[in-house]
Design a protein around this motif. Structure first.
Motif, PDB file in Angstrom:
ATOM      1  N   ALA A  32      -0.030  12.817   6.078  1.00 46.50           N
ATOM      2  CA  ALA A  32       0.766  13.016   7.297  1.00 46.50           C
ATOM      3  C   ALA A  32       0.376  12.030   8.387  1.00 46.50           C
ATOM      4  O   ALA A  32       1.236  11.430   9.040  1.00 46.50           O
ATOM      5  CB  ALA A  32       0.602  14.460   7.788  1.00 46.50           C
ATOM      6  N   LEU A  33      -0.935  11.848   8.590  1.00 48.37           N
ATOM      7  CA  LEU A  33      -1.377  10.880   9.595  1.00 48.37           C
ATOM      8  C   LEU A  33      -1.044   9.453   9.169  1.00 48.37           C
ATOM      9  O   LEU A  33      -0.726   8.610  10.014  1.00 48.37           O
ATOM     10  CB  LEU A  33      -2.881  11.024   9.823  1.00 48.37           C
ATOM     11  N   SER A  34      -1.104   9.193   7.880  1.00 48.67           N
ATOM     12  CA  SER A  34      -0.765   7.853   7.403  1.00 48.67           C
ATOM     13  C   SER A  34       0.699   7.525   7.644  1.00 48.67           C
ATOM     14  O   SER A  34       1.050   6.375   7.938  1.00 48.67           O
ATOM     15  CB  SER A  34      -1.091   7.738   5.911  1.00 48.67           C
ATOM     16  N   SER A  35       1.576   8.525   7.533  1.00 49.89           N
ATOM     17  CA  SER A  35       2.999   8.274   7.758  1.00 49.89           C
ATOM     18  C   SER A  35       3.305   7.966   9.222  1.00 49.89           C
ATOM     19  O   SER A  35       4.313   7.332   9.523  1.00 49.89           O
ATOM     20  CB  SER A  35       3.815   9.483   7.300  1.00 49.89           C
ATOM     21  N   LEU A  36       2.435   8.395  10.142  1.00 46.65           N
ATOM     22  CA  LEU A  36       2.640   8.117  11.566  1.00 46.65           C
ATOM     23  C   LEU A  36       2.066   6.773  11.999  1.00 46.65           C
ATOM     24  O   LEU A  36       2.431   6.255  13.046  1.00 46.65           O
ATOM     25  CB  LEU A  36       1.990   9.210  12.418  1.00 46.65           C
ATOM     26  N   ALA A  37       1.153   6.227  11.199  1.00 49.90           N
ATOM     27  CA  ALA A  37       0.418   5.033  11.622  1.00 49.90           C
ATOM     28  C   ALA A  37       1.256   3.778  11.437  1.00 49.90           C
ATOM     29  O   ALA A  37       1.933   3.608  10.421  1.00 49.90           O
ATOM     30  CB  ALA A  37      -0.881   4.917  10.830  1.00 49.90           C
ATOM     31  N   GLN A  38       1.193   2.909  12.440  1.00 48.59           N
ATOM     32  CA  GLN A  38       1.799   1.579  12.318  1.00 48.59           C
ATOM     33  C   GLN A  38       0.878   0.621  11.571  1.00 48.59           C
ATOM     34  O   GLN A  38       1.343  -0.339  10.959  1.00 48.59           O
ATOM     35  CB  GLN A  38       2.109   1.003  13.710  1.00 48.59           C
ATOM     36  N   SER A  39      -0.426   0.889  11.613  1.00 48.12           N
ATOM     37  CA  SER A  39      -1.406   0.068  10.899  1.00 48.12           C
ATOM     38  C   SER A  39      -2.494   0.991  10.380  1.00 48.12           C
ATOM     39  O   SER A  39      -2.883   1.952  11.053  1.00 48.12           O
ATOM     40  CB  SER A  39      -2.013  -1.013  11.792  1.00 48.12           C
ATOM     41  N   GLU A  40      -2.987   0.683   9.185  1.00 49.82           N
ATOM     42  CA  GLU A  40      -4.085   1.433   8.584  1.00 49.82           C
ATOM     43  C   GLU A  40      -5.175   0.465   8.174  1.00 49.82           C
ATOM     44  O   GLU A  40      -4.897  -0.591   7.596  1.00 49.82           O
ATOM     45  CB  GLU A  40      -3.615   2.228   7.363  1.00 49.82           C
TER      46      GLU A  40
END
Length: 320
Positions: free
Chosen positions: A183-191
């Motif tokens: 879920a947090l990964s889907s919100l991130a513009q960069s990882e």
């Protein structure tokens, strides 16, 4: 490549592990943001303020706006500023309202926030934080999406543009299941996923751009004691062990009961050997064109006492 993370807005997810901690990289990005002239707000949850500020010089520490939730996360002592909106109000209050400079918000850490907030609430807060403005508010009646009960709507009579912020979120991904991490990964513009080898860290960076394919890059780096980044071009060369001439090397094939190698005569005998399933020209001629004087073979059969020779009823021995 790591410094280019500060050129985009939105959520930058720093994913660390037990082997490769990410707080040092978070502090390095914070220092870079301060040197670029940005507002920097820090929400400290896992370590004390003194420990977090350690390593920064006085000029950097004077520019940091630090909000300490480590000492009294639930405000039981009733000291300091109280936020009626709870943790959501804390995050919204970290946003500058009048300073026109870009804003960087550092969350140390998202794992701590996941322990005190539902994952859906935290995701909604991060989404709202990226697009929050002083003229915007939360209005449940304006909700358009079932998974987003609170959306940002302009206040009546105000048409100010929405200003975006950059959020640096540290996540200890080994502490959470695939649901919250996804879920947090889907919100991130960069990882940024930290790993490494031979004592040197590497950052596996995933960039997401609007209307573009995601790009993946790998950056090797080290962090100096003053939290400045030392970017490097590639992985370190692994040192090759040098054999000690005083150590006797034992041949493991010495006492085997079979040979691993063939001598020259054994190789010649192997090459000249005709295998049973290989038909030579002589064997083909012997099978296809038998000679006239070749003896004819016959089969002599003597019936057994239990053999059934009655062709009229071949199943009479079954006693049906």
């Amino acid at each position: 490549m790591l410094e280019s993370l500060l050129a985009v807005s939105g959520l930058v997810l720093l994913r660390d592990s037990v082997q490769w901690e990410g707080r040092s990289l978070l502090k390095a990005l914070i220092k870079k943001s301060v040197l670029c002239g940005e507002q920097v707000h820090i929400l400290g949850c896992e370590v004390s303020e003194e420990e977090f500020r350690e390593g920064f010089d006085a000029s950097i520490n004077s520019q940091l706006v630090y909000l300490d939730l480590y000492r009294d996360p639930l405000n039981w002592s009733k000291t300091g500023e109280a936020f009626p909106g709870g943790l959501l109000g804390v995050l919204r209050a970290m946003r500058g309202k009048t300073d026109p400079r870009p804003v960087t918000i550092a969350l140390d850490s998202l794992s701590w926030l996941l322990l005190h907030l539902p994952c859906t609430t935290l995701c909604q807060t991060l989404y709202a934080l990226n697009y929050q403005d002083s003229s915007l508010g939360f209005h449940p009646e304006c909700s358009l999406l079932p998974f987003m009960p609170y959306v940002l709507c302009p206040s009546p009579g105000d048409s100010s543009p929405v200003q975006q912020v950059r959020v640096l979120g540290l996540l200890h991904e080994e502490l959470h299941g695939p649901g919250p991490v996804g879920a947090l990964s889907s919100l991130a513009q960069s990882e940024v996923t930290l790993s490494g080898t031979a004592g040197q860290a590497s950052a596996h960076i995933l960039y997401r751009r609007p209307q573009q394919h995601p790009t993946v890059k790998t950056q090797w780096f080290s962090i100096r004691p003053d939290f400045s980044l030392d970017l490097q071009g590639g992985p370190p060369l692994a040192s090759q062990p040098h054999p000690d001439p005083h150590i006797f090397q034992v041949d493991p094939t010495t006492h085997l009961t079979f040979n691993l190698h063939l001598s020259k005569k054994e190789k010649e005998a192997k090459d000249n050997l005709t295998l049973p399933f290989q038909f030579s020209s002589e064997k083909q001629q012997a099978l296809l064109c038998p000679s006239l004087g070749q003896a004819t073979s016959y089969i002599f059969y003597e019936p057994d006492v239990y053999d059934d020779l009655d062709q009229e009823d071949p199943d009479d021995d079954l006693d049906i």
